[in-house]
Design a protein around this motif. Structure first.
Motif, PDB file in Angstrom:
ATOM      1  N   ALA A  26       0.990  -1.353   0.336  1.00  0.00           N
ATOM      2  CA  ALA A  26      -0.275  -0.031  -0.062  1.00  0.00           C
ATOM      3  C   ALA A  26       1.230   1.433   0.368  1.00  0.00           C
ATOM      4  O   ALA A  26      -0.043   2.708  -0.804  1.00  0.00           O
ATOM      5  N   VAL A  32      -4.575   0.855  -2.239  1.00  0.00           N
ATOM      6  CA  VAL A  32      -4.762  -0.133  -0.944  1.00  0.00           C
ATOM      7  C   VAL A  32      -5.328  -1.240  -0.887  1.00  0.00           C
ATOM      8  O   VAL A  32      -5.495  -2.410  -0.506  1.00  0.00           O
ATOM      9  N   PRO A 420      -3.254   1.857   8.072  1.00  0.00           N
ATOM     10  CA  PRO A 420      -4.065   1.986   6.770  1.00  0.00           C
ATOM     11  C   PRO A 420      -5.273   1.162   6.660  1.00  0.00           C
ATOM     12  O   PRO A 420      -5.862   1.048   5.823  1.00  0.00           O
ATOM     13  N   LEU A 437      -5.239   6.630   1.787  1.00  0.00           N
ATOM     14  CA  LEU A 437      -3.564   7.296   2.160  1.00  0.00           C
ATOM     15  C   LEU A 437      -3.183   8.013   2.572  1.00  0.00           C
ATOM     16  O   LEU A 437      -2.594   9.011   2.810  1.00  0.00           O
TER      17      LEU A 437
END
Length: 465
Positions: A26, A32, A420, A437
């Motif tokens: 990621a 992601v 995340p 992000l």
């Protein structure tokens, strides 16, 4: 689950590989969705002994199984439906009307005042974190846009108030769950231990202090500072509908949001059989979002005379805009499930549990909780793993149970806050209307600052035990 190779050798260390792969990918590719899929597939490959066909079947089945949980399904549903609510409010003209009213009243005529709006909302709504994030984020987007504050800054404010305030107040589902874990340890007075942990929850306290410092001083640092400079010359567009008088349009935003908050409290009371702390946050939020959509839909259909077909199209448009983020929540749940089957959290705890000096225990528990929560994306799951270990350990070594409980709670929130792959991170990005992000990147310096200071404080108290 203990992972063994063909020779029967313990391979449990592989359990930390899937979350590390997901996080590394990621950060590397800024993608992601693929990162989460890769993490789930890595876990499936480990559990299938390296068979890619079995791994593929496991990944598909695990994603489908996410919906076997009523909680997961409700979270996914309200995350999608909130897009319809946002879109209907957006086209109503209520957002700019409310911003104009707040500006004329000089309530949000500066960055300091604009930042205080989501800060106070996030701090005062401690019954449910999702409710706090959604309400503070949605109601503050336009205000922050007008004052040329980045959406990432808004995401940081709401993400940094919801969980910390919930884990400090504890008059909610968090408190009920934590109390249950503490009671299972056999400690003499579980309520007293839980209450005493509040003062030792340094990360939550420091995070709230940092949020209010940045809001009141209007000073930011790290990558967020660069983003804020770019906002000096541009901002987000605010959709205006000039067909209606301002007073009419303003209520199109206020009524559904106020109704949503009020109905969540009512449903929390109902689902908790008269006790707000025992209520179901996911059920309450879902029902309230649905009713709020119905309310604003009715207002626009019968008061603003908007065609039904047009309003339905706008609902699906809003849900479509949030589909990528809802997909991230779905995959995060699936990865968390894989981590549970692999025993990631138990392995991390076991690795560092032997031959540790007593004074390091509080700081180490904070770090372990942070790492487990960061790699699994869940603070509640970390509570369930570490509290039954930490409190008996503290009692056996003569350490304050409240101190270690505060360290576990704070570390778990720290990891969830910075991760995340946390659903809270995704929902905060969703509510603020920014890239996930970018939110993680701009929030991380603040989380690490509070986390680092917390470690120092736990080391000092450990030496004083």
């Amino acid at each position: 689950m203990v992972v063994l190779n063909h020779d029967g050798i313990n391979m449990a260390w592989l359990s930390i590989l899937p979350p590390l792969v997901a996080i590394a990918f990621a950060i590397w590719k800024r993608e992601v969705t693929l990162a989460l899929l890769l993490g789930i597939f890595t876990a499936a490959m480990i559990m299938s002994g390296g068979n890619p066909i079995d791994a593929f079947v496991d990944v598909t089945g695990r994603i489908v199984d996410v919906f076997s949980s009523a909680y997961n399904t409700r979270v996914l549903m309200f995350s999608l439906l909130i897009g319809a609510l946002i879109q209907l409010i957006r086209i109503s003209g209520g957002v700019p009307a409310l911003v104009d009213w707040l500006t004329r009243k000089k309530l949000t005529n500066s960055q300091r005042k604009a930042g205080l709006l989501p800060s106070l909302l996030g701090s005062s709504i401690f019954i449910d974190t999702n409710m706090s994030v959604l309400t503070a984020g949605i109601s503050s987007q336009a205000v922050c846009d007008q004052q040329k504050m980045s959406r990432e800054r808004l995401a940081d404010i709401i993400d940094s108030t919801c969980a910390p305030i919930s884990v400090l107040i504890l008059l909610n589902g968090w408190g009920a769950a934590i109390l249950g874990y503490v009671q299972e340890t056999g400690v003499a007075d579980p309520v007293a231990v839980m209450i005493s942990s509040i003062g030792y929850n340094f990360y939550a306290i420091l995070t709230l202090m940092i949020v209010y410092y940045t809001v009141l001083s209007t000073k930011v640092f790290g990558s967020l500072k660069h983003l804020e400079k770019t906002m000096e010359s541009k901002g987000h567009d605010i959709t205006e509908d000039n067909d209606l008088p301002e007073a009419t349009k303003k209520r199109y935003m206020l009524l559904p949001l106020v109704f949503m908050v009020f109905s969540i409290l009512v449903f929390m009371f109902v689902t908790g059989d008269g006790d707000l702390r025992q209520g179901s946050g996911s059920e309450s939020v879902l029902w309230s979002v649905i009713l709020s959509i119905m309310l604003v839909f009715a207002l626009l259909r019968f008061d603003a005379k908007k065609p039904t077909k047009f309003l339905m199209e706008q609902c699906f448009k809003g849900m479509g805009e949030l589909l990528p983020l809802v997909t991230l929540v779905l995959l995060a749940f699936a990865l968390s499930s894989a981590m549970g089957d692999l025993g990631t959290a138990k392995f991390v705890t076991a690795v560092v549990s032997d031959s540790v000096p007593v004074f390091l225990i509080p700081a180490l528990l904070f770090v372990i909780a942070g790492f487990v929560s960061f790699t699994t994306g869940t603070s509640w799951g970390t509570f369930g793993i570490l509290i039954p270990i930490a409190i008996p350990l503290a009692m056996g070594l003569g350490i304050s149970p409240g101190l270690v409980l505060g360290a576990v709670l704070g570390g778990s929130v720290f990891g969830d806050h910075a991760s995340p792959i946390s659903d809270t991170t995704v929902i905060a990005s969703l509510a603020a209307g920014c890239d996930m992000l970018d939110h993680v990147k701009t929030q991380l310096p603040y989380a690490l600052t509070a986390g680092g200071l917390s470690v120092v404080l736990y080391l000092i108290l450990g030496l004083l035990q």
